[in-house]
Design a protein around this motif. Sequence first.
Motif, PDB file in Angstrom:
ATOM      1  N   ILE A  26      -6.116  -6.862 -11.097  1.00  0.00           N
ATOM      2  CA  ILE A  26      -7.462  -7.349 -11.421  1.00  0.00           C
ATOM      3  C   ILE A  26      -7.808  -6.876 -12.831  1.00  0.00           C
ATOM      4  O   ILE A  26      -7.742  -5.683 -13.134  1.00  0.00           O
ATOM      5  N   TYR A  27      -8.158  -7.849 -13.673  1.00  0.00           N
ATOM      6  CA  TYR A  27      -8.358  -7.588 -15.100  1.00  0.00           C
ATOM      7  C   TYR A  27      -9.809  -7.746 -15.508  1.00  0.00           C
ATOM      8  O   TYR A  27     -10.561  -8.515 -14.907  1.00  0.00           O
ATOM      9  N   ASP A  28     -10.173  -7.037 -16.567  1.00  0.00           N
ATOM     10  CA  ASP A  28     -11.538  -7.046 -17.058  1.00  0.00           C
ATOM     11  C   ASP A  28     -11.701  -8.169 -18.076  1.00  0.00           C
ATOM     12  O   ASP A  28     -11.168  -8.092 -19.187  1.00  0.00           O
ATOM     13  N   GLY A  29     -12.438  -9.218 -17.699  1.00  0.00           N
ATOM     14  CA  GLY A  29     -12.688 -10.321 -18.606  1.00  0.00           C
ATOM     15  C   GLY A  29     -14.014 -10.161 -19.312  1.00  0.00           C
ATOM     16  O   GLY A  29     -14.792  -9.264 -18.988  1.00  0.00           O
ATOM     17  N   GLU A  30     -14.277 -11.030 -20.274  1.00  0.00           N
ATOM     18  CA  GLU A  30     -15.515 -10.922 -21.036  1.00  0.00           C
ATOM     19  C   GLU A  30     -16.736 -11.129 -20.140  1.00  0.00           C
ATOM     20  O   GLU A  30     -17.745 -10.453 -20.269  1.00  0.00           O
ATOM     21  N   ASP A  31     -16.643 -12.095 -19.242  1.00  0.00           N
ATOM     22  CA  ASP A  31     -17.800 -12.449 -18.424  1.00  0.00           C
ATOM     23  C   ASP A  31     -17.678 -12.018 -16.958  1.00  0.00           C
ATOM     24  O   ASP A  31     -18.671 -11.846 -16.275  1.00  0.00           O
ATOM     25  N   GLN A  32     -16.446 -11.865 -16.499  1.00  0.00           N
ATOM     26  CA  GLN A  32     -16.219 -11.548 -15.084  1.00  0.00           C
ATOM     27  C   GLN A  32     -14.864 -10.879 -14.961  1.00  0.00           C
ATOM     28  O   GLN A  32     -14.148 -10.728 -15.948  1.00  0.00           O
ATOM     29  N   LEU A  33     -14.518 -10.487 -13.753  1.00  0.00           N
ATOM     30  CA  LEU A  33     -13.179  -9.958 -13.500  1.00  0.00           C
ATOM     31  C   LEU A  33     -12.269 -11.127 -13.142  1.00  0.00           C
ATOM     32  O   LEU A  33     -12.727 -12.150 -12.635  1.00  0.00           O
ATOM     33  N   TYR A  34     -10.981 -10.962 -13.409  1.00  0.00           N
ATOM     34  CA  TYR A  34     -10.011 -12.008 -13.105  1.00  0.00           C
ATOM     35  C   TYR A  34      -8.799 -11.401 -12.411  1.00  0.00           C
ATOM     36  O   TYR A  34      -8.363 -10.291 -12.750  1.00  0.00           O
ATOM     37  N   PRO A  83      -7.327  -6.395 -20.574  1.00  0.00           N
ATOM     38  CA  PRO A  83      -7.090  -5.056 -20.006  1.00  0.00           C
ATOM     39  C   PRO A  83      -7.257  -5.038 -18.485  1.00  0.00           C
ATOM     40  O   PRO A  83      -8.086  -5.754 -17.927  1.00  0.00           O
ATOM     41  N   VAL A  84      -6.440  -4.237 -17.827  1.00  0.00           N
ATOM     42  CA  VAL A  84      -6.600  -4.022 -16.390  1.00  0.00           C
ATOM     43  C   VAL A  84      -7.976  -3.397 -16.183  1.00  0.00           C
ATOM     44  O   VAL A  84      -8.389  -2.508 -16.946  1.00  0.00           O
ATOM     45  N   ALA A  85      -8.703  -3.861 -15.189  1.00  0.00           N
ATOM     46  CA  ALA A  85     -10.036  -3.324 -14.922  1.00  0.00           C
ATOM     47  C   ALA A  85      -9.934  -1.887 -14.422  1.00  0.00           C
ATOM     48  O   ALA A  85      -9.036  -1.561 -13.637  1.00  0.00           O
ATOM     49  N   GLN A  86     -10.840  -1.062 -14.873  1.00  0.00           N
ATOM     50  CA  GLN A  86     -10.864   0.340 -14.452  1.00  0.00           C
ATOM     51  C   GLN A  86     -11.419   0.432 -13.039  1.00  0.00           C
ATOM     52  O   GLN A  86     -12.317  -0.322 -12.663  1.00  0.00           O
TER      53      GLN A  86
END
Length: 90
Positions: A26-34, A83-86
């Motif tokens: 799960i990655y950190d996107g500009e508007d949401q997670l992906y 980036p991978v979401a923290q």
Amino acid sequence: MTYIIAEPCIGVKDRACVDVCPVECIYDGEDQLYIKPEECIDCAACEPECPVTAIFEESAVPEQWKAFIPKNYDYFVQHPDAPVAQRKNA
Ligand code: SF4
């Protein structure tokens, strides 16, 4: 097959899903997670954790959010360095 994050995540990005994902896809996107489709192992752990019910198995995405399927795939084409979401609770 993969899990998809839909509209309810926009502006929320709670990250409870990140805490339970066993493969850190799960990655950190500009508007949401992906969720990265090639890395998701379809374990379903994330789905019940989302407080805003944004996560669905690809074939179960509600009609009004079907556009989030290509949006999710395309995000990684356009942002290969996302980036991978923290984790929420590290
Ligand atoms: Fe991660 Fe499993 Fe959710 Fe895929 S279904 S994003 S592997 S927790």
